[in-house]
Design an enzyme around this catalytic site. Sequence first.
Site, PDB file in Angstrom:
ATOM      1  N   HIS A  10      15.267  38.001  39.092  1.00  0.00           N
ATOM      2  CA  HIS A  10      16.077  36.649  39.490  1.00  0.00           C
ATOM      3  C   HIS A  10      17.071  36.328  38.405  1.00  0.00           C
ATOM      4  O   HIS A  10      16.762  35.537  37.524  1.00  0.00           O
ATOM      5  CB  HIS A  10      15.046  35.455  39.945  1.00  0.00           C
ATOM      6  CG  HIS A  10      15.700  34.227  40.209  1.00  0.00           C
ATOM      7  ND1 HIS A  10      15.143  32.968  40.452  1.00  0.00           N
ATOM      8  CD2 HIS A  10      16.812  33.939  40.979  1.00  0.00           C
ATOM      9  CE1 HIS A  10      15.794  31.934  41.052  1.00  0.00           C
ATOM     10  NE2 HIS A  10      17.061  32.690  41.305  1.00  0.00           N
ATOM     11  N   LYS A  31      23.323  29.768  36.582  1.00  0.00           N
ATOM     12  CA  LYS A  31      23.621  31.122  36.792  1.00  0.00           C
ATOM     13  C   LYS A  31      24.869  31.487  37.263  1.00  0.00           C
ATOM     14  O   LYS A  31      25.757  32.295  36.703  1.00  0.00           O
ATOM     15  CB  LYS A  31      22.427  31.824  37.561  1.00  0.00           C
ATOM     16  CG  LYS A  31      21.339  31.649  37.084  1.00  0.00           C
ATOM     17  CD  LYS A  31      20.174  32.727  37.719  1.00  0.00           C
ATOM     18  CE  LYS A  31      19.957  32.539  39.127  1.00  0.00           C
ATOM     19  NZ  LYS A  31      19.481  31.168  39.710  1.00  0.00           N
ATOM     20  N   SER A  32      25.191  31.288  38.595  1.00  0.00           N
ATOM     21  CA  SER A  32      26.398  31.723  39.202  1.00  0.00           C
ATOM     22  C   SER A  32      27.854  30.899  38.653  1.00  0.00           C
ATOM     23  O   SER A  32      29.038  31.600  38.652  1.00  0.00           O
ATOM     24  CB  SER A  32      26.464  31.302  40.771  1.00  0.00           C
ATOM     25  OG  SER A  32      25.640  32.068  41.431  1.00  0.00           O
ATOM     26  N   GLU A  73      27.942  33.175  44.912  1.00  0.00           N
ATOM     27  CA  GLU A  73      27.829  31.893  45.683  1.00  0.00           C
ATOM     28  C   GLU A  73      28.539  30.937  44.670  1.00  0.00           C
ATOM     29  O   GLU A  73      28.084  30.627  43.592  1.00  0.00           O
ATOM     30  CB  GLU A  73      26.521  31.510  45.875  1.00  0.00           C
ATOM     31  CG  GLU A  73      26.342  30.212  46.566  1.00  0.00           C
ATOM     32  CD  GLU A  73      25.037  29.504  46.783  1.00  0.00           C
ATOM     33  OE1 GLU A  73      24.934  28.356  47.050  1.00  0.00           O
ATOM     34  OE2 GLU A  73      23.973  30.259  46.535  1.00  0.00           O
ATOM     35  N   ARG A 102      18.324  24.713  18.035  1.00  0.00           N
ATOM     36  CA  ARG A 102      19.371  24.587  17.314  1.00  0.00           C
ATOM     37  C   ARG A 102      19.418  25.725  16.354  1.00  0.00           C
ATOM     38  O   ARG A 102      20.621  26.380  16.502  1.00  0.00           O
ATOM     39  CB  ARG A 102      19.320  23.307  16.323  1.00  0.00           C
ATOM     40  CG  ARG A 102      20.717  23.250  15.681  1.00  0.00           C
ATOM     41  CD  ARG A 102      20.767  21.827  14.915  1.00  0.00           C
ATOM     42  NE  ARG A 102      21.951  21.655  14.161  1.00  0.00           N
ATOM     43  CZ  ARG A 102      22.161  20.680  13.556  1.00  0.00           C
ATOM     44  NH1 ARG A 102      21.326  19.648  13.288  1.00  0.00           N
ATOM     45  NH2 ARG A 102      23.170  20.500  12.815  1.00  0.00           N
TER      46      ARG A 102
END
Length: 143
Positions: A10, A31-32, A73, A102
Amino acid sequence: MRDGSSDIVHASSVAVHGFAVLLMGVSGSGKSDLALRLIDRGHGLISDDRTLVHIKEGRLLASAPPTIAGKLEARGLGILELPHQDDVPVALAIGLDGPVERFPLEEKELTLLGTSIPLLALNARAASAPILVEKALDREEAR
């Protein structure tokens, strides 16, 4: 690690300087969006949302599953048709779900099909995220 081994993860994936970067996270984690911003910076789409990882000639490679090859998408716009790349050597995974330290005290790894790759955490929605992906890959290449 056996030639012909494969799995679907995924992750969206982008070819950055000839290496696959896996952008991993739950639906809605960015992600996209991060993939699209990297593509806008001149990098190439491998796959959106799901990536086929496989072993070929002893190397871990990333490709798009055939049903989604060349599709990305874009929320609010729909499915974009884009050129894509296959069989790109995997060099780095970026986790988009967890907290971003950080100053990470220890290096993390992700193992896919018996191959370990560096795993970093980033905020996909940060304005600097595409630049940080490039810099992280540059750092890994220098090692």
